[in-house]
Design a protein around this motif. Structure first.
Motif, mmCIF file in Angstrom:
data_model
loop_
_atom_site.group_PDB
_atom_site.id
_atom_site.type_symbol
_atom_site.label_atom_id
_atom_site.label_comp_id
_atom_site.label_asym_id
_atom_site.label_seq_id
_atom_site.Cartn_x
_atom_site.Cartn_y
_atom_site.Cartn_z
ATOM 1 N N SER A 110 0.799 -1.236 0.000
ATOM 2 C CA SER A 110 0.000 0.000 0.000
ATOM 3 C C SER A 110 0.826 1.278 0.000
ATOM 4 O O SER A 110 0.312 2.337 -0.344
ATOM 5 C CB SER A 110 -0.942 0.010 1.201
ATOM 6 O OG SER A 110 -0.192 -0.024 2.397
ATOM 7 N N GLU B 145 -12.150 6.521 -2.973
ATOM 8 C CA GLU B 145 -12.433 5.627 -1.848
ATOM 9 C C GLU B 145 -11.192 4.794 -1.503
ATOM 10 O O GLU B 145 -10.862 4.592 -0.336
ATOM 11 C CB GLU B 145 -13.594 4.714 -2.239
ATOM 12 C CG GLU B 145 -14.039 3.789 -1.142
ATOM 13 C CD GLU B 145 -15.186 2.909 -1.614
ATOM 14 O OE1 GLU B 145 -16.212 3.455 -2.043
ATOM 15 O OE2 GLU B 145 -15.039 1.685 -1.573
ATOM 16 N N PHE B 146 -10.530 4.321 -2.547
ATOM 17 C CA PHE B 146 -9.316 3.512 -2.336
ATOM 18 C C PHE B 146 -8.245 4.349 -1.625
ATOM 19 O O PHE B 146 -7.599 3.886 -0.689
ATOM 20 C CB PHE B 146 -8.806 2.998 -3.690
ATOM 21 C CG PHE B 146 -7.765 1.928 -3.576
ATOM 22 C CD1 PHE B 146 -8.130 0.589 -3.503
ATOM 23 C CD2 PHE B 146 -6.416 2.248 -3.525
ATOM 24 C CE1 PHE B 146 -7.159 -0.413 -3.385
ATOM 25 C CE2 PHE B 146 -5.452 1.261 -3.409
ATOM 26 C CZ PHE B 146 -5.824 -0.074 -3.342
ATOM 27 N N ARG C 31 -9.238 4.796 2.012
ATOM 28 C CA ARG C 31 -8.992 3.614 2.849
ATOM 29 C C ARG C 31 -7.504 3.456 3.130
ATOM 30 O O ARG C 31 -7.094 3.059 4.221
ATOM 31 C CB ARG C 31 -9.537 2.338 2.168
ATOM 32 C CG ARG C 31 -9.435 1.091 3.039
ATOM 33 C CD ARG C 31 -10.253 1.243 4.312
ATOM 34 N NE ARG C 31 -10.079 0.153 5.263
ATOM 35 C CZ ARG C 31 -9.144 0.127 6.218
ATOM 36 N NH1 ARG C 31 -8.281 1.134 6.324
ATOM 37 N NH2 ARG C 31 -9.071 -0.874 7.067
ATOM 38 N N THR C 32 -6.689 3.793 2.119
ATOM 39 C CA THR C 32 -5.244 3.688 2.287
ATOM 40 C C THR C 32 -4.759 4.668 3.366
ATOM 41 O O THR C 32 -4.040 4.278 4.288
ATOM 42 C CB THR C 32 -4.523 3.956 0.953
ATOM 43 O OG1 THR C 32 -5.008 3.024 -0.017
ATOM 44 C CG2 THR C 32 -3.025 3.796 1.076
ATOM 45 N N SER D 160 -6.429 6.088 5.665
ATOM 46 C CA SER D 160 -7.016 5.757 6.961
ATOM 47 C C SER D 160 -6.124 4.770 7.726
ATOM 48 O O SER D 160 -5.950 4.860 8.946
ATOM 49 C CB SER D 160 -8.408 5.173 6.731
ATOM 50 O OG SER D 160 -8.840 4.452 7.837
ATOM 51 N N PHE D 161 -5.527 3.863 6.976
ATOM 52 C CA PHE D 161 -4.591 2.898 7.573
ATOM 53 C C PHE D 161 -3.391 3.617 8.193
ATOM 54 O O PHE D 161 -3.031 3.395 9.349
ATOM 55 C CB PHE D 161 -4.136 1.892 6.511
ATOM 56 C CG PHE D 161 -2.978 1.035 6.924
ATOM 57 C CD1 PHE D 161 -3.131 0.032 7.867
ATOM 58 C CD2 PHE D 161 -1.717 1.234 6.363
ATOM 59 C CE1 PHE D 161 -2.057 -0.763 8.246
ATOM 60 C CE2 PHE D 161 -0.642 0.448 6.737
ATOM 61 C CZ PHE D 161 -0.810 -0.557 7.681
#
Ligand SMILES: Cc1cc2nc3c(=O)[nH]c(=O)nc-3n(C[C@H](O)[C@H](O)[C@H](O)COP(=O)(O)O)c2cc1C
Ligand code: SF4
Ligand code: FES
Lengths: 435, 170
Positions: free
Chosen positions: A292, A334-335, A338-339, A341-342
């Motif tokens: 990621s 969105e991807f 989410r990335t 957010s990690f």
């Protein structure tokens, strides 16, 4: 049980014993196991380091540092004990290769640790696995106990006058602990906050002693190098990138899985032939080539060889070898959300650009994806990410900023399509839970 | 140490494990992180009593232990269900329906992120990548992995654990 896959293009070196019961020590020995350790014991440190340099092996943890060179930096004489540290924290999203090594070939990790110890003159090795891998920790602990019983570990390994001890350690959940100096802190019973470098671990590492830290796949590769010879191992790969690599292909492909392919193997072929192409015959939208943290590649950028140098030249990184394939039905905003957010969740909080930057980026991207973004937000996201780069104590800040920049720069139109309260152009809308 | 043994909140097996663990390392404190996790496995969560006893065994202050414990995401400070369901929604799982799986669990159990069912059999958590990306979508129930999930598989998994709970098994 994780599914094993295979493809005719694979060159099985590290995965040679997978699925053959090699977690059993007798089986491992039957399959040639511990021969390399004996050979290294007989031939000594200079032989080991020369062979490692000849192999062209580069670290599989992400940065691709030449392993033989890393080992050669450890001072020969040290007042403090030296250590070998195996990094099995494996937490980079998209990465699950070490999982299979611990499961199918735990003794290769032990044997590689012994060889690293012989090379640098260490008497103790630690194998640190993420706490979530409890069943793999139990497999490793059993393997270590068996190796002691056989006399492959202990005060007189293989009947020699040399000592080598191995301790298996469990983590308790933290991506940042995969960073080498944070891992040492964790192993010393502290929070996983990294250390300032220099001094580098090769000089001042675990308990203040010179330490070699390597990824579990790097270490598991070592015995194979001595079985086949460094030059022969190097010849399998591409220029300056010796050998094979365990590529984990995940996401929207027909046959996801961990495949062992020569370094330099073509990425396009990897997706379309090895992994069977995009799922359901859909169009490819993007590829995250190495876990990621690595910047996204567009479909017209994937006709490249998968080694550290070629992926670097294409503007991304080979990283952990986790290839994440994204189809045309996926919302990149969105991807990206989410990335980030990690990374926001995993930031240890020591440096402001990383702690605040990831938080701000997460908030901006979440708002953006919900349709409340403005044109200025796009520039702000880019500005923020650019200002995180290179301004943090450890590479996690960069690891968060780099993919974000890639998404914004390469998919700006898609960001713009989310502007002014317009709903996400893709059917599925995900609400980001507070992880 | 004998007075410690008599007032230990840990089982004799766990106490013995800790006694052996602290001797393994060049530094006692190195046992701290795994010790906290093993204690949580037995007690259910990191209670004040766990912190005090671990501090005593490692030879550091309870505050020091708390400072370390709060860093690690697997350690929790209140009880979870007997079966703690951890659903990965990180990128590889997300692409293959991780959020649908998480929704399905929420719906079937009637609880959300970090919730515990009324009968305390299940708890639910959305988690980051668990190292099963190529077998996505993946979850862990306590330490057991379940992968390549579908809603049907989720129903089956819940049934299996309910049966195990009814039998009093772990
Ligand atoms: C935030 C962060 C997380 C990391 N996680 C891991 C990991 O889980 N496993 C790993 O081997 N290396 C990880 N690394 C890289 C290590 O710091 C280190 O470079 C590596 O273990 C060296 O081994 P190698 O030379 O064999 O690659 C991480 C680095 C950073 C900055
Ligand atoms: S970059 Fe982030 S994770 Fe690394 S030390 Fe700074 S705050 Fe911690
Ligand atoms: S992204 Fe879900 S297991 Fe890695």
């Amino acid at each position: 049980m994780p599914r094993l896959v295979s493809h005719p293009d694979e060159v099985k070196i590290v995965t040679r014993r997978f699925g053959q019961g090699a977690a059993n020590i007798d089986r491992y020995v039957e399959l040639g196991g511990y021969e390399s350790a004996r050979k290294c014991l007989a031939n000594g440190p200079d032989y080991i380091i020369n062979e490692m340099k000849a192999s062209g092996l580069r670290g599989r943890g992400g940065a691709g540092f030449p392993t033989g060179m890393k080992w050669s930096f450890v001072p020969k004489v040290s007042a403090k004990p030296k250590y070998v540290l195996v990094n099995g924290d494996e937490s980079e999203p998209g990465t699950c290769k070490d999982h299979l090594i611990f499961l199918h070939d735990p003794h290769s990790v032990i044997e590689g640790t012994i060889i690293a110890g012989l090379a640098i003159g260490a008497k103790t090795g630690f194998i640190y696995l993420r706490g979530e891998y409890r069943y793999l920790i139990e497999i490793m602990e059993k393997a270590v106990a068996d190796a002691y019983l056989k006399g492959f570990l202990g005060n007189a390994i293989f009947g020699s006058d040399q000592e080598f001890q191995v301790i298996v350690q469990s983590g308790a959940g933290a991506y940042e602990v995969g960073e080498e100096s944070a891992l040492m802190e964790s192993l010393e019973g502290k929070r996983g906050v990294p250390r300032i470098k220099p001094p580098f671990p090769a000089v001042v590492g675990l308990y203040g002693g010179p330490t070699v830290i390597n990824n579990a796949e790097t270490i598991a590769t070592v015995p194979h190098i001595f079985a086949m010879g460094g030059a022969a191992y190097a010849a399998v790969g591409s220029e300056r990138n010796g050998g094979t690599r365990l590529f984990g292909i995940s996401g929207h492909v027909e046959r996801p899985g961990v495949y062992e392919l020569p370094m330099g193997y073509n990425l396009k072929k990897m997706i379309y032939e090895v992994a069977g192409g995009v799922r359901g015959g859909r169009e490819l939208k993007a590829v995250v080539p190495g876990g990621s943290s690595t910047p996204v590649l567009l479909p017209n950028e994937i006709d490249i060889g998968m080694d550290f140098d070629q992926v670097g030249k294409a503007g991304s990184m080979l990283g952990s070898g986790g290839v994440v394939v994204i189809d045309d039905q996926t919302c990149i905003v969105e991807f990206a959300m989410r990335t980030i957010s990690f990374y926001q969740h995993e930031s240890c909080g020591w440096c402001i650009p990383c702690r605040e930057g990831t938080d701000w980026l997460k908030k901006s991207l979440t708002r953006f994806h919900a349709g409340f973004g403005t044109m200025k937000d796009i520039d702000n996201i880019q500005y923020l990410a650019e200002n995180m780069m290179g301004r943090t104590f450890c590479p996690l800040g960069d690891a968060a900023a780099m993919p974000t920049l890639g998404f914004v720069k390469k998919f700006r139109k898609e960001f713009e399509a989310h502007l002014d309260g317009k709903p996400c152009p893709f059917a599925k809308h995900v609400d980001l839970a507070v992880v | 140490m004998s007075s410690q043994e008599t007032m230990s909140i840990f089982s004799p097996q766990l106490a013995a494990r800790f006694d052996a663990l602290v001797l393994k390392y060049p530094l006692k404190r190195s046992a701290l992180v795994p010790m906290l996790l093993y204690a949580q496995d037995e007690i259910g969560y990191i209670s004040d009593a766990v912190i005090d006893e671990v501090a005593h065994r490692v030879g550091i202050t309870p505050l020091d232990v708390r400072g370390v414990a709060t860093y690690y995401s697997m350690l929790r400070f209140k009880p979870a269900g007997r079966y703690n369901i951890q659903v990965c929604t990180n990128i590889s799982c997300m692409l293959r329906g991780g959020y649908d799986i998480f929704d399905h669990f929420q719906h079937k159990l009637g609880i959300g992120h970090k919730g515990v069912t009324a009968d305390a059999v299940f708890s639910l958590e959305e988690v980051e990548c668990i190292g099963a990306c190529c077998w996505a979508p993946a979850i862990q129930v306590n330490y057991d992995f379940h992968d390549e999930l579908t809603n049907e598989k989720v129903d089956q998994i819940l049934d299996d654990y309910r049966t195990r709970a009814a039998k009093g098994a772990n």
